[in-house]
Write a protein that holds these residues in place. Sequence first.
Motif, PDB file in Angstrom:
ATOM      1  N   MET A 279       0.766  -1.206  -0.141  1.00 35.76           N
ATOM      2  CA  MET A 279      -0.282  -0.066   0.238  1.00 35.76           C
ATOM      3  C   MET A 279       0.658   1.540   0.002  1.00 35.76           C
ATOM      4  O   MET A 279       0.242   2.299   0.025  1.00 35.76           O
ATOM      5  N   PHE A 280       2.400   0.978  -0.111  1.00 38.66           N
ATOM      6  CA  PHE A 280       2.571   2.595   0.396  1.00 38.66           C
ATOM      7  C   PHE A 280       4.371   2.036  -0.351  1.00 38.66           C
ATOM      8  O   PHE A 280       4.492   0.569  -0.936  1.00 38.66           O
ATOM      9  N   ASP A 281       4.847   2.947  -0.552  1.00 41.04           N
ATOM     10  CA  ASP A 281       6.628   3.344  -1.103  1.00 41.04           C
ATOM     11  C   ASP A 281       6.956   1.682  -0.840  1.00 41.04           C
ATOM     12  O   ASP A 281       7.318   1.818   1.147  1.00 41.04           O
ATOM     13  N   GLY A 282       8.059   1.454  -1.415  1.00 41.84           N
ATOM     14  CA  GLY A 282       8.632   0.114  -0.461  1.00 41.84           C
ATOM     15  C   GLY A 282       9.998   0.712   0.442  1.00 41.84           C
ATOM     16  O   GLY A 282      10.242  -0.261   1.151  1.00 41.84           O
ATOM     17  N   LYS A 309       9.305  -6.811  19.077  1.00 43.65           N
ATOM     18  CA  LYS A 309       8.749  -6.296  18.331  1.00 43.65           C
ATOM     19  C   LYS A 309       7.743  -7.108  17.018  1.00 43.65           C
ATOM     20  O   LYS A 309       8.006  -8.309  16.567  1.00 43.65           O
ATOM     21  N   THR A 310       7.922  -6.084  16.517  1.00 42.52           N
ATOM     22  CA  THR A 310       6.579  -6.534  15.428  1.00 42.52           C
ATOM     23  C   THR A 310       6.589  -5.878  13.892  1.00 42.52           C
ATOM     24  O   THR A 310       6.280  -4.503  14.421  1.00 42.52           O
ATOM     25  N   ASP A 311       6.349  -6.042  13.213  1.00 43.87           N
ATOM     26  CA  ASP A 311       6.028  -5.587  11.568  1.00 43.87           C
ATOM     27  C   ASP A 311       4.931  -5.059  11.681  1.00 43.87           C
ATOM     28  O   ASP A 311       3.963  -5.642  11.936  1.00 43.87           O
ATOM     29  N   TRP A 312       4.571  -3.703  11.354  1.00 40.57           N
ATOM     30  CA  TRP A 312       3.318  -3.359  10.686  1.00 40.57           C
ATOM     31  C   TRP A 312       3.117  -3.263   9.343  1.00 40.57           C
ATOM     32  O   TRP A 312       1.982  -3.809   8.947  1.00 40.57           O
ATOM     33  N   ILE A 313       4.193  -2.477   9.176  1.00 45.44           N
ATOM     34  CA  ILE A 313       4.712  -2.131   7.745  1.00 45.44           C
ATOM     35  C   ILE A 313       5.856  -2.588   7.002  1.00 45.44           C
ATOM     36  O   ILE A 313       6.981  -2.086   7.918  1.00 45.44           O
ATOM     37  N   LYS A 314       5.852  -3.202   6.124  1.00 47.05           N
ATOM     38  CA  LYS A 314       7.220  -3.980   5.715  1.00 47.05           C
ATOM     39  C   LYS A 314       7.568  -3.579   3.981  1.00 47.05           C
ATOM     40  O   LYS A 314       7.026  -4.120   3.567  1.00 47.05           O
ATOM     41  N   MET A 345      11.794   3.187   9.836  1.00 44.92           N
ATOM     42  CA  MET A 345      12.782   3.637  10.026  1.00 44.92           C
ATOM     43  C   MET A 345      12.782   4.802   8.839  1.00 44.92           C
ATOM     44  O   MET A 345      11.724   5.098   7.909  1.00 44.92           O
ATOM     45  N   GLY A 346      14.396   5.352   8.461  1.00 45.91           N
ATOM     46  CA  GLY A 346      14.610   6.114   7.407  1.00 45.91           C
ATOM     47  C   GLY A 346      15.508   6.024   7.030  1.00 45.91           C
ATOM     48  O   GLY A 346      15.785   4.518   6.706  1.00 45.91           O
ATOM     49  N   GLY A 347      16.476   6.798   6.139  1.00 49.52           N
ATOM     50  CA  GLY A 347      17.623   7.249   6.221  1.00 49.52           C
ATOM     51  C   GLY A 347      18.896   7.151   6.735  1.00 49.52           C
ATOM     52  O   GLY A 347      18.624   8.032   7.871  1.00 49.52           O
ATOM     53  N   ASP A 348      19.670   7.873   5.940  1.00 40.56           N
ATOM     54  CA  ASP A 348      21.025   8.316   6.524  1.00 40.56           C
ATOM     55  C   ASP A 348      21.000  10.069   6.246  1.00 40.56           C
ATOM     56  O   ASP A 348      22.301  11.079   6.558  1.00 40.56           O
ATOM     57  N   GLN A 349      20.113  10.762   5.238  1.00 42.07           N
ATOM     58  CA  GLN A 349      20.291  12.212   5.571  1.00 42.07           C
ATOM     59  C   GLN A 349      19.509  13.513   6.160  1.00 42.07           C
ATOM     60  O   GLN A 349      19.115  12.561   7.280  1.00 42.07           O
ATOM     61  N   SER A 350      20.594  14.509   6.361  1.00 41.81           N
ATOM     62  CA  SER A 350      20.406  15.055   7.733  1.00 41.81           C
ATOM     63  C   SER A 350      18.999  15.913   7.192  1.00 41.81           C
ATOM     64  O   SER A 350      19.059  16.302   5.760  1.00 41.81           O
ATOM     65  N   LEU A 351      18.431  17.129   7.923  1.00 39.44           N
ATOM     66  CA  LEU A 351      17.210  17.874   7.102  1.00 39.44           C
ATOM     67  C   LEU A 351      18.370  18.320   6.810  1.00 39.44           C
ATOM     68  O   LEU A 351      17.687  19.362   5.573  1.00 39.44           O
ATOM     69  N   ASN A 415       4.669   8.911  -1.904  1.00 38.19           N
ATOM     70  CA  ASN A 415       5.255  10.385  -2.530  1.00 38.19           C
ATOM     71  C   ASN A 415       6.293  10.501  -1.850  1.00 38.19           C
ATOM     72  O   ASN A 415       7.030  11.866  -1.208  1.00 38.19           O
ATOM     73  N   ILE A 416       7.310   9.611  -1.163  1.00 37.06           N
ATOM     74  CA  ILE A 416       8.602   9.704  -0.809  1.00 37.06           C
ATOM     75  C   ILE A 416      10.009  10.451  -2.085  1.00 37.06           C
ATOM     76  O   ILE A 416       9.396   9.685  -2.574  1.00 37.06           O
ATOM     77  N   GLU A 417      10.497  11.093  -1.412  1.00 37.41           N
ATOM     78  CA  GLU A 417      11.367  11.798  -2.275  1.00 37.41           C
ATOM     79  C   GLU A 417      13.030  11.405  -1.117  1.00 37.41           C
ATOM     80  O   GLU A 417      13.564  10.835  -1.980  1.00 37.41           O
ATOM     81  N   ALA A 418      12.601  11.250  -0.249  1.00 35.60           N
ATOM     82  CA  ALA A 418      13.714  11.372   1.073  1.00 35.60           C
ATOM     83  C   ALA A 418      13.361  10.836   2.012  1.00 35.60           C
ATOM     84  O   ALA A 418      12.756  11.178   2.787  1.00 35.60           O
ATOM     85  N   LEU A 419      14.182  10.006   3.164  1.00 35.58           N
ATOM     86  CA  LEU A 419      13.633  10.017   4.307  1.00 35.58           C
ATOM     87  C   LEU A 419      15.482  10.965   5.200  1.00 35.58           C
ATOM     88  O   LEU A 419      16.479  10.337   4.575  1.00 35.58           O
ATOM     89  N   GLY A 420      15.128  10.592   5.830  1.00 37.82           N
ATOM     90  CA  GLY A 420      16.489  11.596   6.957  1.00 37.82           C
ATOM     91  C   GLY A 420      16.463  10.654   8.237  1.00 37.82           C
ATOM     92  O   GLY A 420      15.769   9.389   8.221  1.00 37.82           O
TER      93      GLY A 420
END
Length: 447
Positions: A279-282, A309-314, A345-351, A415-420
Amino acid sequence: MTILSEQQSKTLLAKVLKYSKADEIECNLEGKVGGNIRYARNTVSTAGEESDLELIVQSTFGKRMGVATINEFDDASLEKVVRRSEELAKLAPENKEQMPVFGKQKYTDSKTFFESTAKVTPSDRAEDAASSIMPSKKNKLVAAGFLEEAVTFTAIMNNKGLFAYNKATDVDFSVTIRTEDGKGSGWASQNYSDYSLLDTAKASNIAIQKSKGSVDAKAMEPGKYTVILEPAASVGLIRNMMRSFDQRSADEGRSFLSYKPDEDEDQATAPKNKLGQKMFDGQVNIYSDPQHPIAPTAPFSGNGYPLTKTDWIKDGTIANMPNTPYWAKKTGVPYIPRGENIIMMGGDQSLQDMIKSTRRGVLVTRLWYIRALDPQTLLYTGLTRDGTFYIENGKIKYPIKNFRFNESPIVMLNNIEALGKPERINGNMIPPMKIRDFTFSSLSDAV
């Protein structure tokens, strides 16, 4: 007496159980010791400490259940609250969905208690407030903030062998800093289990910079924009979405997780919900984990069932849905309790990295007054607040007036372009996000 040890809790609850004449009895013991300080217009306005201890007794006869509470702990009072819960149970109508209490359980270790938080003194709070007020004064700004910390514990025992105990600490700080004329506003927040991580000066400096930078905001046309949402801007939408994660409402056709079969599908054999569907971006991975090192929770739910620990969206796919013991039995699936935290979970980018990579967009400090418009699409509305800025060619160009938004976290997370890097906010871990085509529906004159 407010914070009882595990052994003290076990002794007290065992005494309560001996008074019971019910088929089942479950007792919850909850205690809190905490302190706080509040300031406004650069001056401390209130400071205080609180303590509380409460016993909640649930008695069951067949399908009838009654609950009574008390904060007195002599033998006569303990017996009185048990008798009262039994009286209420006998008066209650039968609950066809009433399920038996759980027997003895095993729990994982979860580090929720930090001595640094338990040792906070009124002087510590005053120093933390001063670290926020003084730089605000120096910059001729006006600060209003609130700091509170607490030690809490909860213990659960029933007559089927279950006993659970957890002690935890938490510290919350938030500050709004405005210009003297009220035309500029900045906000920042910190929330930890470990008080040693708190830095009110650092948080206040962020609010100061946003306050100074948000003066003379310009109006922009509403529409769809690329946005960079700080964690405080997206946590409300994500939290509301996760509250709607529920197998029963999905199975009964009442939620965004309900499966709507096509006309040519066999209605009898079609799935009731969207478990296993993407349902969401990978990039979207959301789970709960009581053992998370920064945002830990008790290793059991309110009914004493273990939390793991339980995954809701994987990888963008619906991995699990919480349910109740009754609904799990009715539908023949495992019981999955709702998690106590949301870890995205996110990425390794800063704001700053995300801003630099944006040609045209809007930076949003936080959202507030979020209200649901449509439960089937999870469409929400609300307002930006305390620092909204226009980005052009990788730099913050100028402050802009606040917007009202109409957006769904389902669309947002597609519509995710980047995660921090995820940050703790309200007991959860949420990353800053760069989102394309975020819908701003109108302007707001509020600061």
